[in-house]
Design an enzyme around this catalytic site. Structure first.
Site, PDB file in Angstrom:
ATOM      1  N   GLU A  71     -45.847  52.240 115.181  1.00  9.47           N
ATOM      2  CA  GLU A  71     -44.471  52.469 115.611  1.00  9.47           C
ATOM      3  C   GLU A  71     -43.544  52.866 114.465  1.00  9.47           C
ATOM      4  O   GLU A  71     -42.598  53.629 114.663  1.00  9.47           O
ATOM      5  CB  GLU A  71     -43.914  51.222 116.316  1.00  9.47           C
ATOM      6  CG  GLU A  71     -44.544  50.930 117.663  1.00  9.47           C
ATOM      7  CD  GLU A  71     -45.767  50.029 117.599  1.00  9.47           C
ATOM      8  OE1 GLU A  71     -46.265  49.612 118.652  1.00  9.47           O
ATOM      9  OE2 GLU A  71     -46.223  49.754 116.455  1.00  9.47           O
ATOM     10  N   GLN A 113     -44.525  38.883 124.162  1.00  9.84           N
ATOM     11  CA  GLN A 113     -43.995  40.067 123.482  1.00  9.84           C
ATOM     12  C   GLN A 113     -42.487  40.214 123.675  1.00  9.84           C
ATOM     13  O   GLN A 113     -41.952  41.319 123.772  1.00  9.84           O
ATOM     14  CB  GLN A 113     -44.729  41.337 123.933  1.00  9.84           C
ATOM     15  CG  GLN A 113     -46.169  41.374 123.426  1.00  9.84           C
ATOM     16  CD  GLN A 113     -46.813  42.737 123.556  1.00  9.84           C
ATOM     17  OE1 GLN A 113     -46.462  43.529 124.422  1.00  9.84           O
ATOM     18  NE2 GLN A 113     -47.792  43.024 122.696  1.00  9.84           N
ATOM     19  N   LYS A 155     -38.439  45.707 131.600  1.00  6.27           N
ATOM     20  CA  LYS A 155     -39.475  46.354 132.408  1.00  6.27           C
ATOM     21  C   LYS A 155     -39.073  46.479 133.871  1.00  6.27           C
ATOM     22  O   LYS A 155     -39.350  47.499 134.524  1.00  6.27           O
ATOM     23  CB  LYS A 155     -40.789  45.583 132.280  1.00  6.27           C
ATOM     24  CG  LYS A 155     -41.969  46.278 132.944  1.00  6.27           C
ATOM     25  CD  LYS A 155     -43.289  45.607 132.623  1.00  6.27           C
ATOM     26  CE  LYS A 155     -44.452  46.384 133.229  1.00  6.27           C
ATOM     27  NZ  LYS A 155     -45.766  45.782 132.890  1.00  6.27           N
ATOM     28  N   MET A 190     -42.921  53.735  89.462  1.00  5.12           N
ATOM     29  CA  MET A 190     -41.534  53.376  89.181  1.00  5.12           C
ATOM     30  C   MET A 190     -41.408  51.897  88.849  1.00  5.12           C
ATOM     31  O   MET A 190     -40.596  51.509  87.996  1.00  5.12           O
ATOM     32  CB  MET A 190     -40.637  53.737  90.362  1.00  5.12           C
ATOM     33  CG  MET A 190     -39.157  53.714  90.034  1.00  5.12           C
ATOM     34  SD  MET A 190     -38.686  54.878  88.731  1.00  5.12           S
ATOM     35  CE  MET A 190     -38.510  56.391  89.657  1.00  5.12           C
TER      36      MET A 190
END
Length: 590
Positions: A68, A131, A180, A499
């Site tokens: 994602e 979830q 949902k 770096m």
């Protein structure tokens, strides 16, 4: 910075008005109305109704990423490189928490995006459902705005608001969280053609009186300096900026986010300012008598220590769409709130009027100022010693510029390679340099290249990266294979966290704590395992031939592993907390 939406409402969707649809179908229709052509995402339980609606439509293409975070980064770069709205779709819980880094990256750089996230059913919110997470609460600090849709009847209007907010004023990502059950509930579809929000009315036009004062200040300046940032690019104001600089003959510097806003091949361009900017840009910023900041925000990496920066008497003009950015770090004398393009257009018009009245900058003073700047240029602060034995990373970037004729889209990750790309690849056009400026997010380079190529399918795209950054989203090589994306990956591999190690050398007495990469993969074999072309280049004599061969393969992703000099650091450098004139030009200054 003002945007119009992606496109006019599509004719083939307007006849859906008045039909009864599910929430999922409404989402798909809204995206089509906005002219969306690509959506980056990853399915999950809370968004399966939306994915089912996507299956039954042909208005836009969905790009299945492998993580994602990459969906948000790809949509982000899609927007940066095209002036369209990037759109991403993720599921609830870990789907949206994986997206947060991408949201913060886009938010820091003011990128217009709309993110749709799934949520557990309305009745389960607050019950620690499977979830579930507080998406609105988690994302509030790193989006321009967010919505939780509680009624399917509000969904179409909410989507319209999301695109409007994302693209107007100071742009930014807007998230729409859809439970949902809302995605399966039905209502009559009605998508508004126009929208007005009483509590949100961004300003476009700058104040004419303030612009007039600014023009007079510029005309009377003896040591003027034009300092520009990413706001010029976001406002599509590069043509106006180029006209302004060329007309006045003043020196101009572009920040890391503003590279390409003013063409780098012009004599008036003095390089990038700030921590790893040029000596001439930093000295000019510090010693000018009139500074005009256009779409820039006096970032800590640009001006260094604000107290040191403000120790010199100068007049400052600041043009920005966001009033909260003006006088935030540095007090300014003439604030101008407005769309950069609109303000510059009026400024050019007022300069026409000044010309008619024979008001022009002092050419004698300007010549003296340029003489001083050219003396600073004489330091040649970006020079480096090339080698026949080991590959210098700077030389690879220079050769990429030669071969692409400076016309490629260049994405980067974050670190030394990012600074070398900014320093040694000259950008003459806006929206060609795609990097994470505000948040400094490792892992963006490859998904950025994906988003750029989806938006610009016929363009040359190269990702300049490091061996640490590339591994953070390397799974997206699979996405590139699936969708036939063919960027060229330029890996400047020095086998260390470059770096980090540079700072450890300078500020931590060479205590290189956890900055070595002791177990790197065989990148050539790894690229080939995904179905791409892999190369390993170790000899400086092979740089030119390898790059030409790679860029000639228009239909293949080529992963080029350049084994570079481990001892090279990025110079010049202004250490944290120091002023712009307190620069380290090389290791001899340590």
């Amino acid at each position: 910075m003002s945007y119009k939406l992606n496109a006019e409402p599509r004719n083939d969707t307007t006849n859906d008005t008045g039909k009864e649809m599910t929430g999922a179908e409404i989402v798909v229709r809204c995206l089509a109305e906005e002219g969306v052509e690509h959506v980056f995402g990853y399915p999950g339980g809370a968004v399966l109704y939306i994915y089912d609606a996507i299956y039954n439509q042909d208005k836009f293409q969905h790009i299945l990423v492998r993580h994602e975070q990459a969906a948000i980064h790809a949509a982000d770069a899609y927007s940066r490189s095209s002036n369209k709205v990037g759109v991403a779709l993720v599921t609830s819980g870990p789907g949206v928490t994986n997206a947060v880094t991408g949201l913060a990256t886009a938010y820091m750089d003011s990128i217009p995006m709309v993110i749709i996230s799934g949520q557990v059913p309305s009745h389960a919110i607050g019950q620690d459902a499977f979830q579930e997470c507080d998406t609105v609460g988690i994302t509030r600090p790193c989006v321009k705005h967010n919505f939780l849709v509680k009624d399917v009847k509000d969904l179409a209007l909410t989507m319209k608001k999301a695109f409007f907010i994302a693209t107007t004023g100071r742009p930014g990502p807007v998230l729409v969280d859809i439970p949902k059950d809302i995605s399966m509930h039905k209502c009559v579809y009605d998508y508004p053609k126009e929208i007005e929000m009483r509590s949100y009315k961004p300003v476009d036009k700058g104040h004419s009186g303030q612009i007039r004062k600014a023009v007079q200040l510029l005309l009377n300046a003896e040591r003027p300096m034009i300092y520009t940032g990413g706001g010029v690019i976001l406002a599509n104001a590069s043509p106006e900026l180029n006209k302004l600089v060329d007309r006045l003959g003043f020196p101009c510097t572009n920040t890391l986010m503003g590279l390409g806003a003013y063409r780098s091949t012009s004599e008036n361009f003095v390089g990038m300012p700030g921590m790893h900017g040029t000596y001439e840009a930093n000295m000019s910023m510090q010693h000018c008598d009139v500074l005009i900041a256009i779409g820039a925000r006096f970032d800590d990496r640009v001006i260094g220590n604000p107290k040191h920066f403000s120790s010199v008497a100068r007049k400052i003009i600041h043009i920005d769409i966001d009033p909260s950015s003006i006088s935030k770090r540095v007090k300014v004398d003439i604030p101008i709130v407005g769309n950069v393009r609109d303000v510059l257009q009026e400024m050019l018009a007022q300069l026409d009027a000044a010309d008619a009245a024979a008001q022009k900058p002092s050419q004698v003073a300007l010549a003296s100022w340029w003489k001083q700047i050219n003396e600073w240029r004489g330091k040649d602060c970006l020079k480096f010693t090339n080698s026949d034995i080991v590959i210098k990373p700077q030389s690879v970037v220079q050769k990429v510029w030669d071969i692409t004729k400076g016309d490629a889209f260049i994405t980067s990750d974050v670190g030394q390679h990012q600074m070398w790309a900014a320093q040694y690849y000259g950008f003459d056009k806006p929206r060609r340099w795609i990097n994470s400026g505000g948040l400094g997010t490792m892992g963006v380079g490859l998904p950025y290249a994906m988003g750029v190529q989806m938006a610009n399918p016929d363009a040359t795209v190269a990702c300049i990266t490091g061996e640490a950054s590339i591994q953070m989203c390397i799974q997206e090589l699979a996405t590139c294979k699936q969708y036939h994306l063919t960027p060229k990956i330029i890996l400047l591999n020095n086998r260390v966290l470059g770096m980090v190690q540079q700072w450890q050398k300078i500020d931590y007495n060479g205590r290189y704590s956890e900055s070595y990469m002791d177990s790197l993969p065989d990148f050539t074999m790894l690229a080939e395992s995904y179905g791409h072309v892999g190369m390993k280049i170790e000899d400086p004599k092979d740089i030119d031939g390898a790059l030409k061969e790679a860029f000639a393969m228009k239909d293949r992703l080529v992963f080029m592993n350049f084994i570079t000099d481990q001892t090279e650091n990025v110079w010049p450098m202004v250490k944290a907390g120091k002023g712009l004139t307190e620069m380290l030009l090389g290791s001899e200054d340590l």
